[in-house]
Write a protein that holds these residues in place. Structure first.
Motif, PDB file in Angstrom:
ATOM      1  N   GLY A 269      32.741  16.413  17.354  1.00 23.02           N
ATOM      2  CA  GLY A 269      33.172  15.024  17.306  1.00 23.02           C
ATOM      3  C   GLY A 269      34.211  14.821  16.213  1.00 23.02           C
ATOM      4  O   GLY A 269      35.367  14.523  16.482  1.00 23.02           O
ATOM      5  N   GLU A 270      33.803  15.025  14.967  1.00 23.20           N
ATOM      6  CA  GLU A 270      34.738  14.909  13.858  1.00 23.20           C
ATOM      7  C   GLU A 270      34.160  15.598  12.632  1.00 23.20           C
ATOM      8  O   GLU A 270      32.976  15.940  12.587  1.00 23.20           O
ATOM      9  N   LEU A 271      35.021  15.810  11.631  1.00 24.68           N
ATOM     10  CA  LEU A 271      34.614  16.345  10.337  1.00 24.68           C
ATOM     11  C   LEU A 271      34.808  15.233   9.315  1.00 24.68           C
ATOM     12  O   LEU A 271      35.878  14.639   9.238  1.00 24.68           O
ATOM     13  N   THR A 272      33.773  14.953   8.547  1.00 22.66           N
ATOM     14  CA  THR A 272      33.809  13.813   7.643  1.00 22.66           C
ATOM     15  C   THR A 272      33.560  14.261   6.211  1.00 22.66           C
ATOM     16  O   THR A 272      32.518  14.843   5.903  1.00 22.66           O
ATOM     17  N   LEU A 273      34.529  13.984   5.339  1.00 21.17           N
ATOM     18  CA  LEU A 273      34.398  14.288   3.916  1.00 21.17           C
ATOM     19  C   LEU A 273      33.955  13.071   3.121  1.00 21.17           C
ATOM     20  O   LEU A 273      33.447  13.207   2.005  1.00 21.17           O
ATOM     21  N   THR A 274      34.166  11.879   3.672  1.00 22.07           N
ATOM     22  CA  THR A 274      33.823  10.641   2.954  1.00 22.07           C
ATOM     23  C   THR A 274      32.948   9.780   3.853  1.00 22.07           C
ATOM     24  O   THR A 274      33.374   8.734   4.350  1.00 22.07           O
ATOM     25  N   SER A 275      31.722  10.235   4.071  1.00 20.82           N
ATOM     26  CA  SER A 275      30.815   9.498   4.952  1.00 20.82           C
ATOM     27  C   SER A 275      30.596   8.080   4.441  1.00 20.82           C
ATOM     28  O   SER A 275      30.256   7.872   3.271  1.00 20.82           O
ATOM     29  N   SER A 276      30.836   7.107   5.329  1.00 22.35           N
ATOM     30  CA  SER A 276      30.766   5.679   4.978  1.00 22.35           C
ATOM     31  C   SER A 276      31.630   5.364   3.764  1.00 22.35           C
ATOM     32  O   SER A 276      31.354   4.426   3.010  1.00 22.35           O
ATOM     33  N   GLY A 277      32.676   6.154   3.579  1.00 22.04           N
ATOM     34  CA  GLY A 277      33.598   5.935   2.472  1.00 22.04           C
ATOM     35  C   GLY A 277      33.066   6.374   1.123  1.00 22.04           C
ATOM     36  O   GLY A 277      33.761   6.301   0.114  1.00 22.04           O
ATOM     37  N   GLY A 278      31.801   6.848   1.105  1.00 25.92           N
ATOM     38  CA  GLY A 278      31.163   7.165  -0.177  1.00 25.92           C
ATOM     39  C   GLY A 278      30.340   6.004  -0.687  1.00 25.92           C
ATOM     40  O   GLY A 278      30.091   5.898  -1.895  1.00 25.92           O
ATOM     41  N   TYR A 279      29.877   5.152   0.255  1.00 24.85           N
ATOM     42  CA  TYR A 279      29.087   3.969  -0.105  1.00 24.85           C
ATOM     43  C   TYR A 279      27.880   3.856   0.831  1.00 24.85           C
ATOM     44  O   TYR A 279      27.561   2.780   1.320  1.00 24.85           O
ATOM     45  N   MET A 280      27.209   4.953   1.083  1.00 22.08           N
ATOM     46  CA  MET A 280      26.099   4.956   2.031  1.00 22.08           C
ATOM     47  C   MET A 280      24.914   4.165   1.496  1.00 22.08           C
ATOM     48  O   MET A 280      24.425   4.435   0.398  1.00 22.08           O
ATOM     49  N   SER A 281      24.478   3.205   2.300  1.00 21.26           N
ATOM     50  CA  SER A 281      23.339   2.371   1.915  1.00 21.26           C
ATOM     51  C   SER A 281      22.159   2.539   2.860  1.00 21.26           C
ATOM     52  O   SER A 281      21.139   1.883   2.682  1.00 21.26           O
ATOM     53  N   HIS A 282      22.292   3.416   3.857  1.00 17.45           N
ATOM     54  CA  HIS A 282      21.216   3.595   4.827  1.00 17.45           C
ATOM     55  C   HIS A 282      20.301   4.772   4.476  1.00 17.45           C
ATOM     56  O   HIS A 282      19.469   5.172   5.277  1.00 17.45           O
ATOM     57  N   PHE A 283      20.460   5.316   3.273  1.00 17.16           N
ATOM     58  CA  PHE A 283      19.554   6.344   2.773  1.00 17.16           C
ATOM     59  C   PHE A 283      18.904   5.863   1.486  1.00 17.16           C
ATOM     60  O   PHE A 283      19.535   5.173   0.671  1.00 17.16           O
ATOM     61  N   LYS A 284      17.659   6.253   1.282  1.00 20.20           N
ATOM     62  CA  LYS A 284      16.969   5.872   0.059  1.00 20.20           C
ATOM     63  C   LYS A 284      17.554   6.633  -1.128  1.00 20.20           C
ATOM     64  O   LYS A 284      18.083   7.734  -0.986  1.00 20.20           O
TER      65      LYS A 284
END
Length: 304
Positions: A269-284
């Motif tokens: 699908g894709e390769l992501t180096l900045t998942s959610s831009g580096g602001y992931m809030s869906h993980f504890k």
């Protein structure tokens, strides 16, 4: 409209040198995660993604984040067979050759996120609305509001790819199951499953380790990210998926490799180096810290 106004003012403030990309990133981090970040002494995965953004080697990022040019990288890794077949590529909306397109296809920009148009029947596709959508998307600089500078080095274009058959997905998912494999210098550690996507409204999520043990305790659910209605079965081609993710991510402190499986065939699908831009809030936070520990930065020296 509101997003366009915010973008305008951010660009204006950056032109006046009141804002810099790293200041934008700090404000975005505060807004999304409700605390001030420490990019210079990062600990969790979000802070380390931002450290690499501003202090690390991002020379390959424009290539890897470009949904068109990344195909070169995949081919060089010997994985051309895993590419979704390309139908067409155009630099402007006026160049799109509608007659050459099949009845079903996926169309998107190479430098954005969430701008995909899925066409299941060309006869009923609203072409004018599609043209307006991509005309606007091509003119909107992506990455400014998230401090992702590498996107400015991607020449925008539109691509069309084959629409993959999602009719036989696990758990009777109404969309392709997106296997997002998180790797650390080529070593896969976790697999995030996104299924039953309903456009931008919500999707079901689950997280598994490489032995396919479920870890719902790592997740923060919301109205957008909801729990899987039942655990995802272990993919029969899991070992192949992990091997592909490893080959694509070697040499990168962290990378998310998104894969699909259709009738026993694996697609990238894709390769992501900045998942959610580096602001992931869906993980504890404990899980963000765990992934941060796995992300070994190339140096402790802060880039001047």
């Amino acid at each position: 409209m509101m997003k366009s106004l915010i973008l305008f003012f951010v660009q204006l403030l950056m032109t006046l040198k009141v804002l810099t990309p790293i200041r934008v990133a700090r404000l975005k981090y505060l807004y999304k995660l409700h605390r001030w970040p420490d990019f210079e002494h990062p600990k969790d995965i979000n802070e380390k993604i931002n450290w690499i953004k501003f202090y690390g080697d991002t020379s390959l990022w424009p290539l890897l984040a470009d949904k068109y040019r990344v195909r070169e990288y995949v081919k060089n890794c010997g994985l051309e067979d895993c590419l979704v077949p390309l139908i067409g590529k155009w630099d402007t909306v006026d160049e799109i050759d509608w007659d050459s397109l099949p009845q079903q296809f996926v169309m998107k920009c190479n430098n954005g996120s969430g701008d995909v148009v899925v066409c299941t029947d060309k006869k009923i596709l609203d072409k004018e609305r599609t043209l307006q959508h991509f005309r606007k998307t091509l003119q909107s600089p992506y990455g400014i509001l998230t401090g992702e500078e590498h996107y400015k080095n991607i020449k925008p274009c539109i691509i069309a790819e084959e629409l993959l058959d999602g009719s036989t997905q696990p758990n009777e998912s109404q969309s392709l199951v997106d296997y997002k494999i998180w790797t650390f210098d080529g070593k896969p550690e976790f697999i995030f499953c996104y299924s039953n996507r309903h456009h931008k409204y919500y999707c079901e999520i689950g997280v598994y380790d490489c032995d396919w043990n479920a870890h719902p305790e790592y997740l923060c659910y919301s109205s957008h990210y909801i729990p899987e209605h039942k655990l995802m079965p272990k993919p029969t081609c899991l070992n192949d998926m992990l091997n592909i993710a490893s080959r694509l991510s070697k040499g990168h402190p962290q990378m998310r490799v998104d894969l699909y499986e259709v009738n026993g065939h694996i697609y990238i699908g894709e390769l992501t180096l900045t998942s959610s831009g580096g602001y992931m809030s869906h993980f504890k936070q404990a899980f963000l810290d765990k992934m941060g520990e796995l992300t070994v930065l190339p140096t402790d020296k802060i880039r001047e």
